[in-house]
Motif scaffolding. Structure first.
Motif, PDB file in Angstrom:
ATOM      1  N   ALA A  84       0.762  -1.003  -0.008  1.00 22.19           N
ATOM      2  CA  ALA A  84       0.098   0.160  -0.168  1.00 22.19           C
ATOM      3  C   ALA A  84       0.769   1.369   0.069  1.00 22.19           C
ATOM      4  CB  ALA A  84      -0.948   0.030   1.072  1.00 22.19           C
ATOM      5  N   PHE A 113      -3.972   7.198   7.133  1.00 19.02           N
ATOM      6  CA  PHE A 113      -3.634   5.928   5.938  1.00 19.02           C
ATOM      7  C   PHE A 113      -3.027   4.538   6.656  1.00 19.02           C
ATOM      8  CE2 PHE A 113      -0.777   4.115   3.123  1.00 19.02           C
ATOM      9  CZ  PHE A 113      -1.605   3.656   2.126  1.00 19.02           C
ATOM     10  N   LEU A 142       0.954   5.957  -0.556  1.00 20.20           N
ATOM     11  CA  LEU A 142       0.404   7.139  -0.312  1.00 20.20           C
ATOM     12  C   LEU A 142       1.545   8.513  -0.675  1.00 20.20           C
ATOM     13  CD1 LEU A 142      -2.010   8.978   0.479  1.00 20.20           C
ATOM     14  CD2 LEU A 142      -1.352   8.683   2.672  1.00 20.20           C
ATOM     15  N   ASP A 143       0.906   8.857  -1.464  1.00 24.31           N
ATOM     16  CA  ASP A 143       1.998  10.244  -2.034  1.00 24.31           C
ATOM     17  C   ASP A 143       1.462  11.312  -0.976  1.00 24.31           C
ATOM     18  OD1 ASP A 143       3.154   8.920  -4.059  1.00 24.31           O
ATOM     19  OD2 ASP A 143       1.480   9.280  -5.455  1.00 24.31           O
ATOM     20  N   LEU A 144       2.572  11.989  -0.513  1.00 25.96           N
ATOM     21  CA  LEU A 144       2.572  13.074   0.539  1.00 25.96           C
ATOM     22  C   LEU A 144       2.747  14.561  -0.247  1.00 25.96           C
ATOM     23  CD1 LEU A 144       4.021  11.187   3.333  1.00 25.96           C
ATOM     24  CD2 LEU A 144       1.611  11.493   3.249  1.00 25.96           C
ATOM     25  N   ARG A 164       5.187   4.277   2.056  1.00 22.35           N
ATOM     26  CA  ARG A 164       4.967   3.046   1.529  1.00 22.35           C
ATOM     27  C   ARG A 164       4.970   1.930   2.708  1.00 22.35           C
ATOM     28  NH1 ARG A 164       8.800   1.083  -2.901  1.00 22.35           N
ATOM     29  NH2 ARG A 164       7.514   2.316  -4.121  1.00 22.35           N
ATOM     30  N   ARG A 172      -2.807  12.791   7.827  1.00 21.86           N
ATOM     31  CA  ARG A 172      -3.272  11.982   6.706  1.00 21.86           C
ATOM     32  C   ARG A 172      -2.272  10.839   6.582  1.00 21.86           C
ATOM     33  NH1 ARG A 172      -2.346  13.009   0.660  1.00 21.86           N
ATOM     34  NH2 ARG A 172      -4.151  11.629  -0.260  1.00 21.86           N
ATOM     35  N   ALA A 173      -1.224  10.850   7.040  1.00 24.05           N
ATOM     36  CA  ALA A 173      -0.590   9.573   6.901  1.00 24.05           C
ATOM     37  C   ALA A 173      -0.794   8.778   8.095  1.00 24.05           C
ATOM     38  CB  ALA A 173       0.966   9.911   7.117  1.00 24.05           C
ATOM     39  N   ARG A 213       6.703   9.991  -0.176  1.00 23.26           N
ATOM     40  CA  ARG A 213       5.732   8.969  -0.471  1.00 23.26           C
ATOM     41  C   ARG A 213       5.910   7.984   0.854  1.00 23.26           C
ATOM     42  NH1 ARG A 213       5.164   4.610  -5.548  1.00 23.26           N
ATOM     43  NH2 ARG A 213       3.179   4.732  -5.488  1.00 23.26           N
TER      44      ARG A 213
END
Length: 550
Positions: free
Chosen positions: A427, A444, A429-431, A484, A440-441, A482
């Protein structure tokens, strides 16, 4: 049997007669020879320049000569090899032998040595034959020369045996010394190779090593598998030129250096650059070939660099074999060369093979033919990495007496399906920078770890690690960033990348410091952590947690 007439035809007795100078005494000195002179005898001897008379070779009695030579001599005649003569040395070695008897019964020592087929061959072909260094029943070693002789149409064979016991024992001592040296080199070689290969989460690996045959000195082939952390794996195979303990010792130093450089998590070409300089320091006259590759499961490829080594072979899930030919630099130890890294796909279902030249190089074949044969063997090889290793070695015709060392390293990136596939998840997520990036991180990471059904304590540790790594990147890094998350059947991996190439370090924060504790917290709660520079610029900081065994 007329021995005199037989012996006149024996090899070695037919010599060109020496110039027969009749040693006659002149008439005017005959009186002196009868003592009719006043010169004393001793004085006469001093005044005489003539050498004492020496009989010509043809005048020597052959039987007396053969009776006195230290070699063993036997003469047999006729189709059934009846004994015509044995000399004193033969009798002293094996006892009295009756003349006129069949040699097969009367000379059992020759039967034990398997000499009678040779006697038959010499009689038929009328050509001499030699049997080297055979151990006789008396415990001594002899070299037998069988020579045909003929007398009035009657054919015979002269057996001449030279005692070579001292030479045979010296040769055996030399062979024993060479065996001990080879055993020492093989023991050193095997002790320097990995006793057990490390087992990466995403790869299945196997390796095999076959030293050269008993007549060949062991070389400097080596291989290794090094888990770098963050799911990445380094694979290396190399070959030190030369033979014996020295090559094995240099190999051990290079392998140790590779493991040390691998911990720096450098790109493959930079590792080879460091190895090149080290190889020159170890021995300027010693060179080695090497391939260093890194597998990242998130990228689906092998990033590699080669220093004069043979190309990596990769078979995809459809059975197509690809040869990774470029880029290749000169061997290690040559210096003044800037190595470069290349890539070759390694998708799920693929198999890669790294090997040394002993597997594909043959004296009477071009090297490309050997590599092409290995490609065909790999295309049809199926099964586990160890099964593939064994099949490739057999297909190359490697046996116990192979004249070169062989090292093979096979790795598979398995295509997982069913329940096993659920244990390997990713999984990302671009930050985007800002005050909302950290919350947000965390959200996620919490959602992903919950969906992966981690226990509460591991869930909380994973969210905390992701939060600290993201906060560190927001404060000290630059976009793009990012997050991961990756899980395997053994561990949870959290990784954050950004565009700044300054690597973080763990330090002790003072009580008054407002920052500097993030990496320390991550290092405390995680099983392992690390950082590396990424190829396109920037860095990656990661940590991992060991999962409880089911």
């Amino acid at each position: 049997m007329n021995f005199t007439r037989w012996s006149a035809r024996l090899p070695g007795t037919q010599r060109r007669a020496a110039a027969r100078t009749a040693t006659t005494v002149s008439p005017d000195r005959r009186g002196e020879s009868r003592g009719e002179t006043s010169v004393p005898t001793a004085r006469a001897e001093q005044l005489t320049d003539d050498a004492p008379p020496v009989p010509a070779v043809d005048d020597l009695p052959v039987r007396d000569v053969l009776d006195r030579v230290p070699a063993l001599v036997a003469l047999v005649h006729g189709p059934d090899h009846r004994i015509a003569y044995v000399n004193d040395a033969y009798t002293a070695a094996f006892g009295v032998r009756p003349l006129g008897e069949r040699a097969r019964e009367a000379l059992p020592e020759l039967a034990e040595l398997g000499l009678f087929p040779l006697l038959d061959q010499v009689q038929r072909s009328a050509r001499s034959r030699t049997l080297k260094s055979r151990k006789a029943p008396d415990g001594r070693s002899y070299t037998f020369t069988c020579t045909p002789v003929t007398e009035d149409g009657d054919r015979g064979v002269l057996v001449f045996a030279t005692d070579v016991t001292d030479h045979a024992e010296a040769a055996e001592r030399l062979r024993a010394s060479e065996r001990r040296q080879r055993e020492t080199a093989v023991t050193l070689q095997r002790s320097l190779l990995p006793q057990e290969l490390e087992e990466p989460d995403d790869l299945r690996v196997a390796a095999t090593y076959h030293p050269g045959g008993t007549e060949a000195a062991v070389g400097g082939d080596w291989y290794d598998v090094i888990t770098l952390g963050g799911g990445r794996t380094a694979l290396v195979i190399g070959d030190v030129m030369g033979r014996g303990v020295r090559a094995a010792a240099v190999m051990g130093q290079l392998r140790t250096a590779v493991r040390a450089y691998a911990r720096l998590d450098l790109p493959p070409h930079e590792v080879l650059q460091l190895l090149d300089g080290l190889a020159m320091e170890i021995d300027a006259n010693q060179i080695a070939t090497c391939v260093y590759a890194i597998h990242d499961p998130n990228e689906g490829k092998l990033v590699y660099a080669s220093a004069g080594h043979l190309p990596i072979l990769v078979r995809d899930e459809l059975g197509t074999v690809q040869r990774a030919d470029e880029p290749t630099g000169p061997p290690l130890g040559t210096g003044n060369w800037v190595h470069a890294s290349g890539t070759v796909p390694l998708t799920p279902g693929s198999t890669a093979v790294l090997y040394t030249d002993g597997l594909v190089e043959r004296r009477n074949e071009d090297l490309d033919e050997g590599i092409a044969a290995l490609e065909r063997a790999l295309a049809g090889a199926r099964g586990t990495p160890q099964v593939i290793c064994d099949r490739l070695v057999r297909s190359a015709g490697v046996t116990a007496d192979h004249d070169d060392d062989v090292a093979v390293l096979v790795l598979q990136h398995p295509a997982r399906t069913g329940p096993e596939r659920e244990l390997f998840r990713n999984a990302a997520l671009d930050l985007i920078g800002g005050v909302e990036a950290a919350p947000r991180a965390r959200a996620f990471a919490s959602g992903v770890l919950t969906s992966w059904r981690f226990p509460a304590d591991l869930h909380d540790l994973g969210v905390l690690a992701a939060s600290e790594l993201v906060a560190n990147s927001l404060q000290h890094g630059t976009p793009p960033m990012r997050l991961r998350l990756r899980r395997t059947d053994r561990r949870l991996i959290t990784e954050v990348t950004d565009g700044d190439d300054h690597l973080p370090r763990r330090r002790r924060a003072e009580p008054a410091d407002e920052s500097g504790r993030g990496i320390a917290i991550v290092a405390t709660i995680a099983s392992n952590w690390g950082s590396r520079r990424t190829p396109g610029g920037g860095k990656a900081v990661w940590c991992e947690f060991a999962l409880p065994r089911p």
